[in-house]
Scaffold this active site. Structure first.
Site, PDB file in Angstrom:
ATOM      1  N   SER A 165      64.177  67.896  36.177  1.00  0.00           N
ATOM      2  CA  SER A 165      63.894  67.894  37.615  1.00  0.00           C
ATOM      3  C   SER A 165      62.515  68.420  37.981  1.00  0.00           C
ATOM      4  O   SER A 165      62.097  68.287  39.134  1.00  0.00           O
ATOM      5  CB  SER A 165      64.934  68.723  38.351  1.00  0.00           C
ATOM      6  OG  SER A 165      66.157  68.039  38.347  1.00  0.00           O
ATOM      7  N   LYS A 219      60.292  66.028  39.664  1.00  0.00           N
ATOM      8  CA  LYS A 219      60.518  65.525  41.029  1.00  0.00           C
ATOM      9  C   LYS A 219      59.342  65.737  41.992  1.00  0.00           C
ATOM     10  O   LYS A 219      58.961  64.808  42.718  1.00  0.00           O
ATOM     11  CB  LYS A 219      61.813  66.124  41.594  1.00  0.00           C
ATOM     12  CG  LYS A 219      63.058  65.569  40.895  1.00  0.00           C
ATOM     13  CD  LYS A 219      64.326  66.319  41.273  1.00  0.00           C
ATOM     14  CE  LYS A 219      65.537  65.733  40.540  1.00  0.00           C
ATOM     15  NZ  LYS A 219      66.743  66.534  40.677  1.00  0.00           N
ATOM     16  N   TYR A 272      64.480  56.546  36.865  1.00  0.00           N
ATOM     17  CA  TYR A 272      64.715  57.973  37.136  1.00  0.00           C
ATOM     18  C   TYR A 272      65.103  58.718  35.848  1.00  0.00           C
ATOM     19  O   TYR A 272      64.589  59.796  35.547  1.00  0.00           O
ATOM     20  CB  TYR A 272      65.785  58.118  38.224  1.00  0.00           C
ATOM     21  CG  TYR A 272      66.282  59.542  38.372  1.00  0.00           C
ATOM     22  CD1 TYR A 272      65.476  60.512  38.969  1.00  0.00           C
ATOM     23  CD2 TYR A 272      67.535  59.924  37.890  1.00  0.00           C
ATOM     24  CE1 TYR A 272      65.914  61.838  39.084  1.00  0.00           C
ATOM     25  CE2 TYR A 272      67.979  61.234  38.007  1.00  0.00           C
ATOM     26  CZ  TYR A 272      67.172  62.179  38.594  1.00  0.00           C
ATOM     27  OH  TYR A 272      67.600  63.475  38.695  1.00  0.00           O
ATOM     28  N   TYR A 296      66.893  74.286  45.067  1.00  0.00           N
ATOM     29  CA  TYR A 296      68.221  73.842  45.519  1.00  0.00           C
ATOM     30  C   TYR A 296      68.878  74.885  46.419  1.00  0.00           C
ATOM     31  O   TYR A 296      68.238  75.414  47.315  1.00  0.00           O
ATOM     32  CB  TYR A 296      69.119  73.505  44.314  1.00  0.00           C
ATOM     33  CG  TYR A 296      68.447  72.621  43.314  1.00  0.00           C
ATOM     34  CD1 TYR A 296      68.027  71.350  43.690  1.00  0.00           C
ATOM     35  CD2 TYR A 296      68.193  73.041  42.026  1.00  0.00           C
ATOM     36  CE1 TYR A 296      67.397  70.529  42.791  1.00  0.00           C
ATOM     37  CE2 TYR A 296      67.560  72.213  41.124  1.00  0.00           C
ATOM     38  CZ  TYR A 296      67.168  70.963  41.520  1.00  0.00           C
ATOM     39  OH  TYR A 296      66.541  70.155  40.634  1.00  0.00           O
ATOM     40  N   VAL A 333      66.959  71.368  34.469  1.00  0.00           N
ATOM     41  CA  VAL A 333      68.086  71.799  33.636  1.00  0.00           C
ATOM     42  C   VAL A 333      67.741  71.962  32.150  1.00  0.00           C
ATOM     43  O   VAL A 333      68.562  72.451  31.387  1.00  0.00           O
ATOM     44  CB  VAL A 333      69.309  70.867  33.777  1.00  0.00           C
ATOM     45  CG1 VAL A 333      69.977  71.021  35.118  1.00  0.00           C
ATOM     46  CG2 VAL A 333      68.952  69.436  33.482  1.00  0.00           C
TER      47      VAL A 333
HETATM   48  O1  DON Z   1      69.669  64.062  37.253  1.00  0.00           O
HETATM   49  C1  DON Z   1      69.944  64.802  36.305  1.00  0.00           C
HETATM   50  O2  DON Z   1      71.071  65.124  36.079  1.00  0.00           O
HETATM   51  C2  DON Z   1      68.858  65.364  35.393  1.00  0.00           C
HETATM   52  N1  DON Z   1      68.258  64.363  34.659  1.00  0.00           N
HETATM   53  C3  DON Z   1      67.886  66.221  36.136  1.00  0.00           C
HETATM   54  C4  DON Z   1      68.602  67.320  36.795  1.00  0.00           C
HETATM   55  C5  DON Z   1      67.877  68.601  36.870  1.00  0.00           C
HETATM   56  O3  DON Z   1      67.013  68.962  36.096  1.00  0.00           O
HETATM   57  C6  DON Z   1      68.390  69.480  37.923  1.00  0.00           C
HETATM   58  N2  DON Z   1      67.723  70.736  37.901  1.00  0.00           N
HETATM   59  N3  DON Z   1      68.070  71.836  37.954  1.00  0.00           N
END
Ligand code: DON
Length: 337
Positions: free
Chosen positions: A72, A75, A197, A249, A267
């Site tokens: 993320s 983003k 994405y 978030y 993540v």
């Molecule tokens: O969309 C997802 O599940 C992941 N590829 C990215 C999510 C993410 O890193 C959320 N961050 N805390």
């Protein structure tokens, strides 16, 4: 993949980063993300902390060159590319700019328009990557990969194993994308948009890269290492504003209260921070707390902010006010720096 730990150096900034990192070595709460199976294969002991100043100097401590997927933390940068390609007005018709107060994978869309709340949550990020210029998904991803590379100051690659793992287990993102398609906020072929994405999340970076990428935003869109303008100053400003309000978030309010700098987490255990006009920071440590943010990463940013008075809302010394005192109103403005 092999990488080398940065060797200790005696410049004062590196010494400070070493102290912060060493002070957190025993903090071993949290677990690496496992909802994308490939992410759970990481070494949880990896811990890197890098800072890039606006003169292009990069300082770091620990595992600053270990590769990990950007997740993320991509983003804000893809939002910046969408702004560069479409302009703020058009982007805002498709994705909002309000903190959701909800988890990164929240399913809430704006009633009536179907717009996702902001570009930092998954739903918003799926829309912003669909807005980057390119006639085909391949062309759009090529623009994203090159753009992320321009922010980092080097060309970047995709971790194909993480990409495959995301595609195989991404049903919640798939559900979100179909809901948005049905509501009209995501156009085009849903599976193709999701592919772009998922690939963007699987781009490999290092802690040093994150520091340079965030320094590029902090410096108004010019990469301080390469000197290349990546986005316009107003777009860098828009991105930092949305990071400040939505980047962490459902922990964004508390983050702004206690750390006080625009930031974004991922993540994989990454956190990127940009202090406007000052520097960019990258932190990497895989174990996460329950909201999906790196435990040591959060602690490192708290320590840095507290110890060095980095909070954006900190009152500045009256001697260094950027505007002249009231008695000088009417007189020609001059810098008081
Ligand atoms: O969309 C997802 O599940 C992941 N590829 C990215 C999510 C993410 O890193 C959320 N961050 N805390």
């Amino acid at each position: 993949m092999r990488h080398e730990q940065r060797s200790p150096s005696d410049d004062p900034l590196t010494t400070l980063l070493d102290q912060v990192r060493r002070g957190l070595r025993d903090l071993d709460d949290g677990e690496p993300a496992s909802y994308i199976p490939e992410l759970s294969r990481v070494d949880p002991a990896l811990f890197g902390l890098s800072l890039c100043a606006l003169d292009g100097q990069v300082y770091g401590s620990g595992d600053t060159t270990a590769p990990f997927t950007v997740q993320s933390v991509s983003k804000p940068f893809v939002f910046a590319l969408a702004l560069a390609d479409r302009g703020l007005e058009e982007v805002l018709t498709r994705v909002g700019a309000e903190p959701s107060g909800e988890a990164f994978n929240s399913i809430r869309l704006e009633p009536g328009t179907g717009r996702p709340p902001n570009p930092m949550v998954n739903a918003g990020a799926i829309v912003t990557s669909s807005l980057v210029a390119g006639d085909t998904p391949q062309a759009r991803f090529a623009r994203i990969l090159e753009g992320l590379g321009d922010f980092a100051g080097r060309s970047l690659d995709v971790d194909e194993a993480v990409y495959a793992s995301e595609c195989a287990t991404g049903d919640r993102n798939r559900a979100l994308a179909y809901l948005m398609h049905n509501a009209g906020s995501l156009t085009g072929d849903v599976e193709e948009q999701l592919g772009v994405y998922f690939r963007q999340c699987s781009v490999l970076v290092t802690c040093d890269d994150l520091a340079v990428m965030h320094a590029t935003l902090a410096g108004g869109g010019v990469n301080p290492v390469t000197g290349k303008r990546v986005v316009a100053p107003r777009h860098a400003q828009h991105v930092l504003a949305v990071m400040a309000t939505c980047g962490m978030y459902d922990a964004s309010g508390q983050w702004m209260l206690q750390v006080g700098m625009p930031a974004k987490s991922g993540v994989s255990g990454a956190i990127g921070v940009a202090l406007p006009g000052q520097f960019g920071i990258g932190v990497f440590s895989p174990p996460l707390e329950e909201k999906g943010n790196s435990v040591r990463g959060i602690a490192a940013c708290h320590l840095l902010s507290d110890q060095f008075g980095l909070h954006l809302m900190r009152a500045v010394d009256p001697q260094r006010r950027p505007l002249p005192p009231r008695s000088l109103h009417g007189a020609p403005l001059r810098s008081l720096r």
